[in-house]
Write a protein that holds these residues in place. Structure first.
Motif, PDB file in Angstrom:
ATOM      1  N   THR A 593       0.739  -0.997   0.197  1.00 27.88           N
ATOM      2  CA  THR A 593       0.028  -0.044   0.000  1.00 27.88           C
ATOM      3  C   THR A 593       0.858   1.083   0.114  1.00 27.88           C
ATOM      4  OG1 THR A 593      -1.661  -1.221   1.386  1.00 27.88           O
ATOM      5  CG2 THR A 593      -2.122   1.104   1.083  1.00 27.88           C
ATOM      6  N   ALA A 594       0.784   2.211  -0.938  1.00 26.99           N
ATOM      7  CA  ALA A 594       1.534   3.186  -0.985  1.00 26.99           C
ATOM      8  C   ALA A 594       0.614   4.555  -0.814  1.00 26.99           C
ATOM      9  CB  ALA A 594       2.408   3.256  -2.200  1.00 26.99           C
ATOM     10  N   GLU A 595       0.977   5.498  -0.020  1.00 24.35           N
ATOM     11  CA  GLU A 595       0.217   6.605  -0.064  1.00 24.35           C
ATOM     12  C   GLU A 595       0.862   7.699  -1.004  1.00 24.35           C
ATOM     13  OE1 GLU A 595       1.107   8.298   3.775  1.00 24.35           O
ATOM     14  OE2 GLU A 595      -0.275   6.904   4.768  1.00 24.35           O
ATOM     15  N   TYR A 596      -0.389   8.165  -1.672  1.00 20.17           N
ATOM     16  CA  TYR A 596       0.007   9.445  -2.703  1.00 20.17           C
ATOM     17  C   TYR A 596      -1.095  10.686  -2.357  1.00 20.17           C
ATOM     18  CZ  TYR A 596      -3.945   8.339  -5.988  1.00 20.17           C
ATOM     19  OH  TYR A 596      -5.323   8.138  -6.352  1.00 20.17           O
ATOM     20  N   GLY A 597      -0.634  11.905  -3.033  1.00 21.24           N
ATOM     21  CA  GLY A 597      -1.428  12.992  -2.851  1.00 21.24           C
ATOM     22  C   GLY A 597      -1.474  13.695  -1.780  1.00 21.24           C
ATOM     23  N   SER A 598      -2.227  14.789  -1.724  1.00 18.04           N
ATOM     24  CA  SER A 598      -1.859  15.730  -0.655  1.00 18.04           C
ATOM     25  C   SER A 598      -3.378  15.709   0.380  1.00 18.04           C
ATOM     26  CB  SER A 598      -1.842  17.236  -1.075  1.00 18.04           C
ATOM     27  OG  SER A 598      -2.749  17.444  -1.968  1.00 18.04           O
ATOM     28  N   GLY A 599      -4.312  14.824   0.023  1.00 21.16           N
ATOM     29  CA  GLY A 599      -5.241  14.654   1.031  1.00 21.16           C
ATOM     30  C   GLY A 599      -5.045  14.289   2.415  1.00 21.16           C
ATOM     31  N   ASN A 600      -5.997  14.776   3.273  1.00 19.31           N
ATOM     32  CA  ASN A 600      -5.777  14.021   4.747  1.00 19.31           C
ATOM     33  C   ASN A 600      -6.926  13.311   5.315  1.00 19.31           C
ATOM     34  OD1 ASN A 600      -4.856  13.756   7.241  1.00 19.31           O
ATOM     35  ND2 ASN A 600      -5.355  15.882   7.806  1.00 19.31           N
ATOM     36  N   PRO A 601      -6.933  11.766   4.968  1.00 18.13           N
ATOM     37  CA  PRO A 601      -5.901  10.807   4.845  1.00 18.13           C
ATOM     38  C   PRO A 601      -5.452  10.988   3.283  1.00 18.13           C
ATOM     39  CG  PRO A 601      -7.739   9.872   5.264  1.00 18.13           C
ATOM     40  CD  PRO A 601      -8.133  11.042   5.630  1.00 18.13           C
ATOM     41  N   PRO A 602      -4.398  10.658   3.006  1.00 23.54           N
ATOM     42  CA  PRO A 602      -3.627  10.838   1.609  1.00 23.54           C
ATOM     43  C   PRO A 602      -4.740   9.400   1.276  1.00 23.54           C
ATOM     44  CG  PRO A 602      -2.077   9.911   2.876  1.00 23.54           C
ATOM     45  CD  PRO A 602      -3.334  10.552   3.900  1.00 23.54           C
ATOM     46  N   GLN A 603      -4.744   9.353  -0.353  1.00 21.09           N
ATOM     47  CA  GLN A 603      -5.188   8.422  -1.063  1.00 21.09           C
ATOM     48  C   GLN A 603      -4.165   7.208  -1.244  1.00 21.09           C
ATOM     49  OE1 GLN A 603      -6.596  10.511  -4.665  1.00 21.09           O
ATOM     50  NE2 GLN A 603      -8.509   9.604  -4.379  1.00 21.09           N
ATOM     51  N   THR A 604      -4.310   6.092  -1.580  1.00 23.28           N
ATOM     52  CA  THR A 604      -3.483   4.951  -1.527  1.00 23.28           C
ATOM     53  C   THR A 604      -3.446   4.361  -2.806  1.00 23.28           C
ATOM     54  OG1 THR A 604      -4.889   3.404  -0.274  1.00 23.28           O
ATOM     55  CG2 THR A 604      -3.411   4.724   0.962  1.00 23.28           C
ATOM     56  N   HIS A 605      -2.208   3.807  -3.250  1.00 22.18           N
ATOM     57  CA  HIS A 605      -2.207   2.819  -4.360  1.00 22.18           C
ATOM     58  C   HIS A 605      -2.165   1.293  -3.625  1.00 22.18           C
ATOM     59  CE1 HIS A 605      -0.892   6.109  -6.700  1.00 22.18           C
ATOM     60  NE2 HIS A 605       0.307   6.129  -6.582  1.00 22.18           N
ATOM     61  N   SER A 606      -2.784   0.529  -4.201  1.00 19.94           N
ATOM     62  CA  SER A 606      -2.981  -0.913  -4.118  1.00 19.94           C
ATOM     63  C   SER A 606      -2.095  -2.001  -4.619  1.00 19.94           C
ATOM     64  CB  SER A 606      -4.460  -1.383  -3.913  1.00 19.94           C
ATOM     65  OG  SER A 606      -4.546  -2.780  -3.262  1.00 19.94           O
ATOM     66  N   TRP A 607      -1.350  -2.571  -4.080  1.00 17.25           N
ATOM     67  CA  TRP A 607      -0.588  -3.534  -4.751  1.00 17.25           C
ATOM     68  C   TRP A 607      -0.688  -4.937  -4.164  1.00 17.25           C
ATOM     69  CZ3 TRP A 607       2.859  -2.413  -8.957  1.00 17.25           C
ATOM     70  CH2 TRP A 607       2.960  -1.076  -9.185  1.00 17.25           C
ATOM     71  N   MET A 608      -0.140  -5.941  -5.171  1.00 19.37           N
ATOM     72  CA  MET A 608       0.257  -7.408  -4.499  1.00 19.37           C
ATOM     73  C   MET A 608       1.015  -7.909  -5.586  1.00 19.37           C
ATOM     74  SD  MET A 608      -2.102 -10.348  -3.167  1.00 19.37           S
ATOM     75  CE  MET A 608      -2.475  -9.881  -1.324  1.00 19.37           C
ATOM     76  N   ILE A 609       2.120  -8.715  -5.217  1.00 21.78           N
ATOM     77  CA  ILE A 609       2.847  -9.624  -6.024  1.00 21.78           C
ATOM     78  C   ILE A 609       2.716 -11.042  -5.478  1.00 21.78           C
ATOM     79  CG2 ILE A 609       4.260  -7.738  -6.907  1.00 21.78           C
ATOM     80  CD1 ILE A 609       6.442  -8.916  -4.952  1.00 21.78           C
ATOM     81  N   ALA A 610       2.849 -11.887  -6.500  1.00 19.11           N
ATOM     82  CA  ALA A 610       2.541 -13.336  -5.984  1.00 19.11           C
ATOM     83  C   ALA A 610       3.304 -14.265  -6.966  1.00 19.11           C
ATOM     84  CB  ALA A 610       1.191 -13.687  -6.053  1.00 19.11           C
ATOM     85  N   ILE A 611       3.632 -15.507  -6.492  1.00 19.90           N
ATOM     86  CA  ILE A 611       4.226 -16.751  -7.072  1.00 19.90           C
ATOM     87  C   ILE A 611       3.552 -17.910  -6.968  1.00 19.90           C
ATOM     88  CG2 ILE A 611       6.268 -17.895  -7.514  1.00 19.90           C
ATOM     89  CD1 ILE A 611       7.820 -15.518  -6.305  1.00 19.90           C
ATOM     90  N   GLN A 612       3.307 -18.598  -7.915  1.00 22.42           N
ATOM     91  CA  GLN A 612       2.954 -19.854  -7.709  1.00 22.42           C
ATOM     92  C   GLN A 612       3.343 -20.885  -8.955  1.00 22.42           C
ATOM     93  OE1 GLN A 612      -1.450 -21.044  -8.055  1.00 22.42           O
ATOM     94  NE2 GLN A 612      -1.229 -22.431  -6.493  1.00 22.42           N
ATOM     95  N   GLY A 613       4.080 -21.880  -8.630  1.00 23.55           N
ATOM     96  CA  GLY A 613       4.903 -22.616  -9.617  1.00 23.55           C
ATOM     97  C   GLY A 613       5.465 -21.775 -10.663  1.00 23.55           C
TER      98      GLY A 613
END
Length: 645
Positions: A593-613
């Motif tokens: 989760t990465a915060e961005y922007g100048s809002g209070n609270p700031p908006q967030t980028h949502s991420w996930m990486i994964a491996i299977q086989g």
């Protein structure tokens, strides 16, 4: 109304630019003498004949007839020649004593520099020591018949397909309807009203389309839109045909399986823009406004390969007095067959990814890589990306998914995944208080194993790690995992400024600050962990990116084992326990989760990486919740679907 593909319009044969009376300065023309050409003036007459046929000016030449210059210009105007030469090959005695047979060699330089050459014979006769031959179009080209003129036009070829990992077509010719107003089927007074009605039915701008119809000629077909045949119901067809002058013309166009399928990566095919037309001038295959060309993505990048080189067809045309004209082909020059473009995409998985991203209103992406080979199996940008290639070109703070990179830097500093670290609720970064994410489990605070800190994504542990791992070591770790291998002519992977210090360095440890990544870049990080060495992903087997073969500091077997253990712990005891139910082999992951922007609270980028086989993926939503909330269902759905095929 049915699904339509923007920018897909009718393609007609390309006409070369017409230039009336194209001539070149007449130079001294040499001739080869044959038997009987001697001092009877025939040699000079033959030279004058060749000069006249080259220049288009017949005064003083052996050619007789009324207004020959005008007749000649009418014959050659349609060639659009840029240069033209005629020379005498030989002059020999004819069948009659007072005749000579002149063999001429003619060469036209036409569109794209293509040359049309031929030889033919002209008979001259002598009367009162004056040589002459009557005007005929056969003086220009021996195959011409009375009343015919020459034209040169590019003949369209079918574009090459874009194929998937099995060689099956992704983009290929599919049936469509060209929908528009045929002004021969409605009175001029009602054409504008019909255009307005049709625009409302098919969903195009009514004022603009009605204006186009009004401005067109009385026999014009004015296209409004191109629709996939299967997308137009019988009822919709009836509504269209009920409008006076409205027609549906069956045709075919190069299209992907759907209007949105990998569109940002593949691009589209549409009418040539003014810029494309301008840039093609002087090339072997100049483009005109009626051409279909690649617009964006692979279609534009590899347009020359997919389009090939159209044949320049030279024809003899006899205009019809009251009916259709007669056209005979005399020559076809310079065709190069289009070639298909192979990709590594898997159509089933690409469709699955796009359906999983469909509900995201902000830009989103899912990228899947086969770690053992580097093949990109999926490059999906969601509907919220609005045609932008978020998957390959997005530049975002990767948040806690970057902790895989930070962990590698810390491992190289001597830290072990079993070592105890201090996870406090907060930490001060040059006067700014940084916290763990709000739902961080309280029982995972305090002195805990490093593996537990990564599994639960403790920010304060990583920021403290900035004292052990320098910014330059972060950059080296990113290189080892493939995040910063940005080819000059390819997609964006990521960037880690090596010289950051102080607060910028501290927040780099948690994937914030000046650290940037694309979904492709983070999928590459996961693929490199899975493979145990840096992976260089590629989409085109025949056009692999040019990058260095080895990073400055390659991954070791021990580092790979530790990184896999950390990512596995995220699933077994940390922020991605929801992936435990995915069928198949064990899943490794990292949320972000990465915060961005100048809002209070700031908006967030949502991420996930994964491996299977032999599968590594990255999921991203520009404006979402925690990675373990917004992206986890996307990743789970994709891995589950991938396991079934």
């Amino acid at each position: 109304m049915g699904t339509w593909d923007a920018g897909v319009t009718h393609r007609s044969s390309r006409r070369a630019v017409l230039a009336a009376g194209v001539v070149v300065p007449v130079t001294a023309l040499a001739s080869c003498t044959g038997s009987g050409s001697g001092g009877d003036g025939s040699k000079d007459a033959a030279a004058k004949l060749a000069a006249a046929l080259q220049s288009g000016h017949f005064t003083g030449s052996p050619v007789t007839g009324q207004d020959v210059d005008t007749s000649y210009a009418a014959v050659v105007r349609g060639l659009g020649a840029t240069a033209h030469t005629v020379r005498v090959v030989k002059t020999v005695a004819g069948a009659a004593k007072s005749s000579k047979t002149v063999t001429l060699a003619t060469q036209w330089t036409l569109a794209g520099g293509r040359r049309w050459s031929y030889e033919h014979q002209v008979t001259m006769t002598s009367a009162d020591k004056k040589w002459s031959t009557p005007w005929s179009s056969t003086l220009v080209q021996p195959q011409l018949r009375t009343g015919e003129h020459l034209t040169a036009a590019s003949v369209a070829q079918d574009r090459g397909d874009i194929t998937d990992d099995n060689g099956d077509a992704i983009v290929t010719y599919r049936p469509v309807y060209r929908v528009g107003i045929d002004k021969t089927r409605t009175a001029a007074a009602t054409a504008t009203a019909s255009a307005t009605k049709l625009a409302a039915v098919v969903g195009v701008d009514a004022a603009s389309y009605a204006k186009s119809v009004a401005a067109s000629g009385p026999s014009a077909f004015v296209e409004a839109i191109v629709l996939r045949t299967q997308a137009v119901s019988a009822a919709e067809q009836s509504r269209i045909r009920a409008i006076p002058g409205a027609v549906l013309i069956s045709d075919r166009r190069p299209l992907a399986p759907s209007a949105t399928f990998a569109r940002a990566v593949l691009g589209t095919v549409g009418p040539a823009t003014a810029e494309i037309i301008k840039n093609s001038k002087g090339t072997k295959d100049p483009v005109t406004a009626t051409d279909l060309v690649g617009i964006g993505g692979l279609q534009q990048q590899y347009d020359a390969q997919l389009r090939g080189t159209a044949a320049l067809q030279i024809s003899a045309v006899l205009p019809g007095a009251s009916g259709p004209q007669s056209v005979r082909t005399l020559a076809s020059l310079g065709a190069v067959a289009p070639k298909p473009l192979r990709t590594t995409l898997r159509q089933d998985l690409q469709s699955t990814a796009e359906s999983l991203l469909q509900g995201q209103k902000s830009p989103s992406a899912l990228v899947a890589i086969r770690p053992s080979t580097g093949e990109v199996l999926v490059a999906a940008s969601g509907a919220g990306s609005q045609g932008y290639d978020t998957a390959f070109l997005g530049r975002y703070a990767p948040g806690s998914t970057f902790k895989v990179v930070s962990s590698l830097a810390l491992l190289r500093s001597g830290l072990k995944i079993t070592d105890t670290v201090d996870c406090t609720p907060t930490i001060s970064v040059q006067g700014r208080i940084v916290k763990n994410f709000p739902d961080y489990p309280k029982d995972k605070l305090g002195m805990i194993p490093f593996k537990t800190a990564v599994a639960n994504s403790c920010n304060t542990v990583m920021i403290r790690g900035a004292d052990r791992a320098s910014q330059s070591s972060l950059a080296v770790a990113a290189d080892s995992l493939g995040l910063t291998q940005n080819p000059s002519d390819g997609p964006f992977f990521g960037s880690v400024p090596p010289g950051d210090t102080g607060a910028d360095h501290q927040v780099s440890m948690i994937g914030q600050g000046k650290v940037l990544a694309s979904p492709l870049g983070m999928a590459t990080v996961a693929a490199s962990v899975a493979h145990g060495a840096r992976v260089t992903p590629f989409l085109l087997p025949d056009h692999k990116p040019t990058v260095s073969k080895q990073p400055a500091t390659p991954l070791t077997a021990a580092e790979t084992t530790s990184l896999r253990a950390l990512m596995r712990a995220v699933v077994t005891e940390g922020g991605a326990t929801g992936l435990q139910s995915v069928p198949g082999g064990p899943v490794m992951a990292k949320t972000g989760t990465a915060e961005y922007g100048s809002g209070n609270p700031p908006q967030t980028h949502s991420w996930m990486i994964a491996i299977q086989g032999d599968l590594a993926i990255a999921a991203f939503v520009e404006t979402g919740g925690y990675g373990g909330v917004t992206c986890l269902p996307i990743v789970k759905g994709f891995l589950t679907a991938a396991g079934r095929v």
